[in-house]
Design an enzyme around this catalytic site. Structure first.
Site, PDB file in Angstrom:
ATOM      1  N   HIS A   1      40.951  38.066  39.663  1.00 27.86           N
ATOM      2  CA  HIS A   1      39.909  37.109  40.227  1.00 27.86           C
ATOM      3  C   HIS A   1      38.346  37.817  39.485  1.00 27.86           C
ATOM      4  O   HIS A   1      38.090  38.864  40.087  1.00 27.86           O
ATOM      5  CB  HIS A   1      40.078  37.227  41.760  1.00 27.86           C
ATOM      6  CG  HIS A   1      38.751  35.912  42.166  1.00 27.86           C
ATOM      7  ND1 HIS A   1      37.589  36.106  42.560  1.00 27.86           N
ATOM      8  CD2 HIS A   1      39.289  34.707  42.763  1.00 27.86           C
ATOM      9  CE1 HIS A   1      36.920  34.938  42.904  1.00 27.86           C
ATOM     10  NE2 HIS A   1      38.084  33.950  43.121  1.00 27.86           N
TER      11      HIS A   1
ATOM     12  N   HIS B   1      37.299  31.774  36.103  1.00 24.87           N
ATOM     13  CA  HIS B   1      36.877  32.936  36.635  1.00 24.87           C
ATOM     14  C   HIS B   1      38.500  33.506  37.485  1.00 24.87           C
ATOM     15  O   HIS B   1      38.067  34.841  38.030  1.00 24.87           O
ATOM     16  CB  HIS B   1      36.035  32.628  37.774  1.00 24.87           C
ATOM     17  CG  HIS B   1      36.663  31.910  39.164  1.00 24.87           C
ATOM     18  ND1 HIS B   1      37.000  30.715  38.850  1.00 24.87           N
ATOM     19  CD2 HIS B   1      36.977  32.289  40.483  1.00 24.87           C
ATOM     20  CE1 HIS B   1      37.607  30.242  40.180  1.00 24.87           C
ATOM     21  NE2 HIS B   1      37.727  31.281  41.058  1.00 24.87           N
TER      22      HIS B   1
END
Length: 690
Positions: free
Chosen positions: A77, A62
């Site tokens: 992110h 992620h």
């Protein structure tokens, strides 16, 4: 004069540009991880915002870290709290050591899977070493739709860039952002970038991380309170047996800890770039058996997303459960109110100014100037259910648009008109009798609706075919939630508030001083849950029939106490954002509007609210002993003309007002300053306090 070197940052994904402060994550929103921006994506294809070398790829896929030739350490992110999904919605196309060009694909996100897991897909870009290598990061106009690879931010370097790296000027094409030549990637600039991306380790760094790990484990309740631990790109994520045993303030103030957060049954300790080292040190002390290998499984994730209680987040015992439930309700209320606190405070101040202008007959309530200014001041409060529907839904994971519509239904003109008259407030809905109430400026009913919205929407999607959902799910959800509020919650609140009003009236008839103590101490709590509406008609009736109201004088005291409490926070705190909102909230409370103080500060730091309520009770007792009277529907400090006795002028009643109100202000401010608040209660800003 030499121009500052700049670098362009591209949009990593198509979607709407967000300011970092609008990100639904306090660590990123407060720029703790560094300056940056975010995109609310409409597409799952994620590209590199800069050219550089891949230094980090999260095991849960992620997050990707890049370092540029000029030394910028850029973190991409994907999603918020998506580490729980264990990489399921992500496909990474790069690995550590790869060299990528700006606009090259880094990863792909499954937006539908994120939505099913009730996770926000926000893509965040931050320069993690921005404090040391940047003079500024200029983000283009936010709240605009952009395509991937569009230049949306300009980094102004504080240091001289590496020789040979391209300096991007205002005329450089977006596709040329930080494009390095083949020779640069293979030569000295690469080695220099590498040295930038990896901070020098101190000789005692290992012992430092071990010491920090020991302190963290000890203050989360020891190994016996830990079920398991995982980590993401910035945080240690503990699954604790009892979160109440964790010492939040102590952990937040540890050297090496940025923040403490709680979400999804996790106790999160925000570390930053050193999270891997700290995690290794924690696991060295706890042992491999504490490594969580199931937190990201579909079953576990679905359970957490639904908000279902688990072994790790459900306290035992009725009192801890009650405290946990109340804390969660208050947390949702304050989080839902935060986006509108500023405009609520400004509206409250404007309402106070209007009250003063009409009190001194500078304006009349029938003048055009007054009507326009009053509309500006009152609109935020009148339409608060609409705004809260949206913000509370985002907090709880239900549909923000549907909940905003539910708020609009509750304040629909015909319903509001009917609720304003006793003869029309009693209606039936398909034969079921119900009592209408005014939902303008209400908070609690919308919080309940947003909470129920998650289950209602999930249930509708189970029974309605996919090809019909886009039409029928929203309208049926709005209908069901509106009926629940209008037929169940509203009448229940009305019944409880009427019972409380009758009890308060009985206490007042028995002893004005005792009623001042009780009402002063409890009234603002009643406001939170919408139970104060049973008292307002008594005040209106008193003034209409008798020309005065002792009860309204006591209610006025409660505004001053909340204002005094938040004023103490302003005086004591060293945190600049908190000081700004506290001062505005205090002025608003002194103008007769306590919502900014309640939801912006006092409830957020619960001890402040408790101490303020105690001071309010003492002020109410003093008001009752002095038999202070109120002659108009206004109060607090701005409403002082309402305490001047008609036909008499300034006399004993006005002096009683001065003693009771300013005495309450002194009591509340002093008690909160000494006992109710400390900057240690601010884990989100502990890093700046160190």
């Amino acid at each position: 004069m030499k121009k500052a070197a700049t670098r362009r940052l591209l949009a990593p994904v198509a979607g709407r540009v967000l300011a970092l402060a609008d990100v639904q994550d306090p660590v990123f929103a407060t720029a703790t991880m560094g300056p940056g921006f975010a995109i609310q994506p409409t597409d799952g294809r994620v590209v590199a915002p800069v050219s550089g070398r891949v230094t980090v790829v999260a095991t849960t896929k992620h997050a990707v870290g890049l370092v540029t030739a000029s030394g910028l350490e850029v973190l991409v992110h994907m999603g918020i709290d998506t580490v729980d999904l264990n990489g399921t919605p992500f496909v990474c196309h790069v690995q550590v050591g790869d060299t990528v060009q700006a606009g090259e694909v880094l990863a792909e996100m499954d937006l539908a899977a994120l939505q099913r897991a009730q996770k926000l897909a926000t893509v965040i870009v931050v320069v993690t070493n921005g404090q040391t290598v940047l003079d500024d990061l200029i983000v283009a106009a936010t709240d605009q739709m952009v395509t991937a690879k569009t230049a949306v931010a300009t980094a102004v370097l504080a240091v001289t860039p590496v020789p040979g790296a391209q300096v991007v000027t205002s005329t450089t094409a977006a596709s040329d952002v930080e494009l390095e030549s083949e020779s640069e990637s293979e030569s000295g600039s690469k080695s220099k970038a590498k040295s930038k991306s990896k901070p020098k380790s101190k000789p005692n760094s290992t012992s430092k991380y071990a010491a920090l790990a020991t302190s963290i484990v000890t203050n989360v309740g020891g190994p016996g309170n830990v079920n398991s631990v995982i980590h993401c790109i910035t945080r240690l994520r503990f699954y604790l047996k009892d979160e109440h045993r964790a010492q939040d303030a102590v952990i937040a103030n540890l050297d090496g800890v940025i923040d403490v957060a709680k979400a999804g049954g996790q106790y999160q300790v925000v570390i930053g770039p050193a999270v891997n080292e700290v995690y290794d040190a924690v696991m060295a002390q706890l042992g491999p058996a504490f490594a969580d290998t199931t937190a990201g499984t579909p079953t576990a994730t679905a359970t957490q997303a639904a908000g279902a209680p688990t072994e790790t987040d459900a306290p035992t015992g009725w009192l801890p459960r009650l405290r946990h439930g109340v804390s969660q309700v208050i947390g949702v209320m304050t989080a839902a109110m935060i986006p509108v606190i500023g405009i609520l405070a400004g509206s409250g101040i404007l309402k106070g100014i209007l009250a003063a202008l009409t009190g001194f007959h500078v304006l009349t309530v029938t003048s055009g100037t007054y009507m326009v200014l009053n509309a500006v001041a009152d609109a935020t409060f009148y339409f608060l259910p609409v705004v809260l529907g949206f913000t509370a839904a985002k907090k709880l994971g239900s549909d923000p648009i549907v909940l905003a519509i539910v708020g609009a239904i509750l304040i629909y003109p015909s319903l509001m008109t009917a609720a304003g008259h006793a003869t029309t407030a009693q209606i039936t809905f398909f034969g079921v009798p119900t009592h209408l109430m005014s939902y303008a400026a209400s908070v609690f009913p919308m919080i309940v609706a947003a909470w129920l919205g998650v289950s209602v929407e999930r249930g509708l999607k189970r029974v309605i075919p996919l090809y019909l959902r886009s039409v029928f799910v929203p309208i049926l959800e709005a209908l069901i939630l509106s009926v629940i509020v209008l037929v169940v919650i509203g009448p229940l609140i009305t019944m409880i508030s009427k019972g409380l009003a009758s009890g308060i009236l009985a206490i007042y008839n028995f002893s004005p001083a005792l009623s001042g103590l009780v009402i002063g101490g409890l009234y603002q709590t009643m406001v939170i849950f919408g139970l104060h509406w049973g008292i307002i008609p008594i005040v209106i009736n008193d003034i209409a029939t008798n020309g005065h109201s002792y009860l309204n004088a006591i209610l006025s005291i409660t505004m001053v106490a909340q204002g005094g409490a938040v004023l103490a926070v302003f005086l004591k705190s060293k945190n600049k954002p908190l000081k700004e909102i506290s001062l505005a909230a205090a002025i608003s409370a002194f103008c007769g509007v306590t919502e900014p103080a309640l939801y912006g500060v006092n409830l957020k730091y619960k001890r402040v609210f408790v101490v303020a309520s105690i001071a309010s009770g003492l002020g109410g007792l003093l008001t009752g002993l002095l038999h202070v009277n109120n002659y108009a529907l206004s109060g607090s400090l701005i409403g002082f003309p309402a305490f001047i006795t008609p036909g008499v002028g300034i006399g004993a009643n006005f002096y009683g007002y001065l003693i009771s109100h300013y005495g309450t202000l002194l009591i509340a401010t002093t008690l909160v300053y000494l006992f109710g608040f400390s900057d240690k209660m601010l884990p989100a800003t502990s890093a700046t306090a160190k």
